[in-house]
Design a protein around this motif. Sequence first.
Motif, mmCIF file in Angstrom:
data_model
loop_
_atom_site.group_PDB
_atom_site.id
_atom_site.type_symbol
_atom_site.label_atom_id
_atom_site.label_comp_id
_atom_site.label_asym_id
_atom_site.label_seq_id
_atom_site.Cartn_x
_atom_site.Cartn_y
_atom_site.Cartn_z
ATOM 1 N N THR A 166 4.168 11.661 1.973
ATOM 2 C CA THR A 166 4.924 11.042 1.487
ATOM 3 C C THR A 166 5.679 12.179 1.045
ATOM 4 O OG1 THR A 166 3.819 8.565 1.123
ATOM 5 C CG2 THR A 166 5.497 9.503 -0.269
ATOM 6 N N ASP A 167 4.845 12.827 0.690
ATOM 7 C CA ASP A 167 5.165 14.266 -0.112
ATOM 8 C C ASP A 167 6.353 15.136 0.967
ATOM 9 O OD1 ASP A 167 3.611 14.254 -2.265
ATOM 10 O OD2 ASP A 167 2.439 15.661 -1.145
ATOM 11 N N ILE A 168 5.979 14.766 2.360
ATOM 12 C CA ILE A 168 6.853 15.717 3.225
ATOM 13 C C ILE A 168 7.971 15.131 3.384
ATOM 14 C CG2 ILE A 168 7.368 16.682 5.888
ATOM 15 C CD1 ILE A 168 4.178 16.460 5.868
ATOM 16 N N HIS A 187 9.057 6.296 1.620
ATOM 17 C CA HIS A 187 7.537 5.901 1.758
ATOM 18 C C HIS A 187 6.964 6.241 3.400
ATOM 19 C CE1 HIS A 187 8.192 4.170 -1.853
ATOM 20 N NE2 HIS A 187 8.931 3.264 -1.298
ATOM 21 N N ALA A 188 5.995 7.201 3.025
ATOM 22 C CA ALA A 188 5.846 7.242 4.697
ATOM 23 C C ALA A 188 4.076 6.336 4.885
ATOM 24 C CB ALA A 188 6.073 8.668 5.156
ATOM 25 N N GLY A 189 4.204 5.952 6.473
ATOM 26 C CA GLY A 189 2.754 6.155 5.995
ATOM 27 C C GLY A 189 2.046 6.204 8.316
ATOM 28 N N PHE A 226 4.056 21.231 -3.995
ATOM 29 C CA PHE A 226 3.882 20.869 -2.478
ATOM 30 C C PHE A 226 4.888 22.034 -1.598
ATOM 31 C CE2 PHE A 226 5.525 19.398 1.843
ATOM 32 C CZ PHE A 226 4.468 19.167 1.763
ATOM 33 N N ASN A 256 -5.639 6.016 3.865
ATOM 34 C CA ASN A 256 -6.211 6.453 4.513
ATOM 35 C C ASN A 256 -5.213 7.710 3.001
ATOM 36 O OD1 ASN A 256 -6.794 9.837 3.819
ATOM 37 N ND2 ASN A 256 -7.750 9.790 5.525
ATOM 38 N N ASP A 257 -5.714 7.266 1.647
ATOM 39 C CA ASP A 257 -4.655 8.005 0.462
ATOM 40 C C ASP A 257 -4.634 9.199 0.460
ATOM 41 O OD1 ASP A 257 -5.486 5.513 -0.226
ATOM 42 O OD2 ASP A 257 -6.491 5.576 -2.698
ATOM 43 N N VAL A 287 6.428 10.014 -5.770
ATOM 44 C CA VAL A 287 6.463 11.337 -6.162
ATOM 45 C C VAL A 287 6.824 11.882 -6.563
ATOM 46 C CG1 VAL A 287 6.896 13.272 -4.099
ATOM 47 C CG2 VAL A 287 6.564 10.695 -3.094
ATOM 48 N N ILE A 326 6.499 17.247 -5.626
ATOM 49 C CA ILE A 326 7.371 17.870 -4.546
ATOM 50 C C ILE A 326 7.931 19.997 -4.677
ATOM 51 C CG2 ILE A 326 10.045 18.530 -3.630
ATOM 52 C CD1 ILE A 326 10.551 15.409 -4.453
ATOM 53 N N THR A 331 -1.408 9.600 3.793
ATOM 54 C CA THR A 331 -0.155 8.920 2.985
ATOM 55 C C THR A 331 0.321 9.530 2.210
ATOM 56 O OG1 THR A 331 -1.498 6.595 3.140
ATOM 57 C CG2 THR A 331 -0.061 6.465 2.598
ATOM 58 N N GLU A 332 -0.111 10.104 1.058
ATOM 59 C CA GLU A 332 0.221 11.139 -0.096
ATOM 60 C C GLU A 332 0.481 11.844 0.197
ATOM 61 O OE1 GLU A 332 -2.021 11.142 -4.114
ATOM 62 O OE2 GLU A 332 -2.127 13.065 -3.144
ATOM 63 N N TYR A 333 0.213 13.257 1.862
ATOM 64 C CA TYR A 333 0.615 13.840 2.254
ATOM 65 C C TYR A 333 1.987 13.737 3.074
ATOM 66 C CZ TYR A 333 0.723 17.992 5.712
ATOM 67 O OH TYR A 333 1.231 19.146 6.695
ATOM 68 N N TYR A 369 0.586 -0.989 0.076
ATOM 69 C CA TYR A 369 0.296 -0.210 -0.064
ATOM 70 C C TYR A 369 0.975 1.029 -0.218
ATOM 71 C CZ TYR A 369 -3.342 3.985 1.726
ATOM 72 O OH TYR A 369 -3.803 4.997 1.953
ATOM 73 N N LEU A 370 1.964 1.473 1.182
ATOM 74 C CA LEU A 370 3.277 2.420 0.880
ATOM 75 C C LEU A 370 3.427 2.571 -0.305
ATOM 76 C CD1 LEU A 370 4.092 2.503 4.563
ATOM 77 C CD2 LEU A 370 2.391 3.533 3.790
ATOM 78 N N GLU A 371 3.480 1.439 -1.311
ATOM 79 C CA GLU A 371 4.819 1.408 -2.199
ATOM 80 C C GLU A 371 3.634 2.126 -3.673
ATOM 81 O OE1 GLU A 371 7.980 -2.435 -1.739
ATOM 82 O OE2 GLU A 371 6.051 -2.340 -1.943
ATOM 83 N N LYS A 372 2.992 1.922 -3.467
ATOM 84 C CA LYS A 372 2.214 2.546 -4.699
ATOM 85 C C LYS A 372 1.891 4.130 -4.536
ATOM 86 C CE LYS A 372 -2.913 3.522 -3.255
ATOM 87 N NZ LYS A 372 -4.109 2.590 -2.933
ATOM 88 N N PHE A 373 2.764 5.441 -3.699
ATOM 89 C CA PHE A 373 3.247 6.364 -3.112
ATOM 90 C C PHE A 373 3.345 6.169 -4.460
ATOM 91 C CE2 PHE A 373 0.048 5.089 -0.133
ATOM 92 C CZ PHE A 373 -1.307 6.079 -0.865
#
Lengths: 134, 265
Positions: free
Chosen positions: B63-65, B83-85, A128, B55-56, A120, A125, B59-61, A114-118
């Motif tokens: 991971t961006d940071i 990767h961050a969660g 952001f 929570n996508d 960036v 960046i 999690t995206e937030y 699940y984490l790996e699917k994100f």
Amino acid sequence: MFTLLILAYFTVRVTVERTFLKTSPDFFSDNVAIVSYGTSLKADTIIAGWYRVIYKGKRAYLHESAARSFKGISLARLSKVTGKGENAISLAAKGFEESNVTGVKGYNLKDVKYLEKFKVSLDNIKRFKEQGEL
Amino acid sequence: MKRFLLLLLIFTVSCASLGSGKQQGSFSLVSEKDEYYIGRLTAAKILKKYPLLHNDRLTEYLTDIASYLAIYSKRPFIYRGYHAGVLNTEKPMALSTPGGFILISKGLIKKLDNEDQLAAVIAHEIGHISNKHGLSYIKTAYLVDLGATLSRKIAKRKIEKERSQKLLNIAVDVADVLLKRGYSRKQEEEADKEAIRILKKSGYNPYALIEVLEKMKKISRNAPIQFTRTHPIPERRIEILKKVATRKKPSQKRTFRFQSYKNML
């Protein structure tokens, strides 16, 4: 003089799955290309943590955290020097098969995936950074 | 003779790892790719005990940071990126594994006031990853296993299975250290130092790290919490940080951004 110029070059090999070659030694500069694990390139110097490399005849920059340098070793010789030795000390890279651990009790690989699917992107960046007034 | 050479190799590398205290030693033998797979399984082990909040947007937030902060770290590029969660637990805790997995509990996020404090927690975890702290706990097992693999000729398939098993064992060891004992005081201080450097360069408020530590200190006084086990809160850390961390007012935009994500918890 000609010999000296040749000796000044060294080889760098990409150690991450994918990384960018940049137009200048700056993370936010434009991308020249994407290079993948194992790609070897000729470099001549390091500037502020970036290798200055030659890619398809053009100058580009590769961050030192994404590569390993082999000073004094030419591109041609690199495969002979590393290759087997590197694989021998590589515990996971060669021989790791997810099927061997999938389903093993006590591990939650579903959440790891699940984490790996994100992913960036550099544009993400940049956006952001701007939105956060950083 | 072969066995002698193997023992010599193990001895030499062990001595190197005990010697200078710099980022040398056995874990310099661990490639980026190995580190990633070891960290991936360590994360899987931790996530078995503390599953993720799926929570996508959140999690995206995170991971961006993490990806933004990593640019200013010693290791902007690691094998498959950072990767961050969010861990779905009310216990205030934050962990990181080799290979770039950063895990922060919703309990901890709820206690934070702004994005700069969240960034401080993430920067601290990046400090552990960029200093390869997690790998320092696998040196002995790794070398012994490596030696065993090198000294035997077994069928390829069997070797693959054995390597996977070794990885699982290593992951158990590292996860155990992270969950039960936590990093050493020296490693925590190194991660703090790296966090301050990252926060300064990235434009966040470096003082936010002190604010987080003080919050945790206050909470742990009332009741012992997981965060204090994985991140001991010695006054000494705060004292050291006060000498180097400068104050910067967090931007309103960032605080609003943080609040909108925090409200999702």
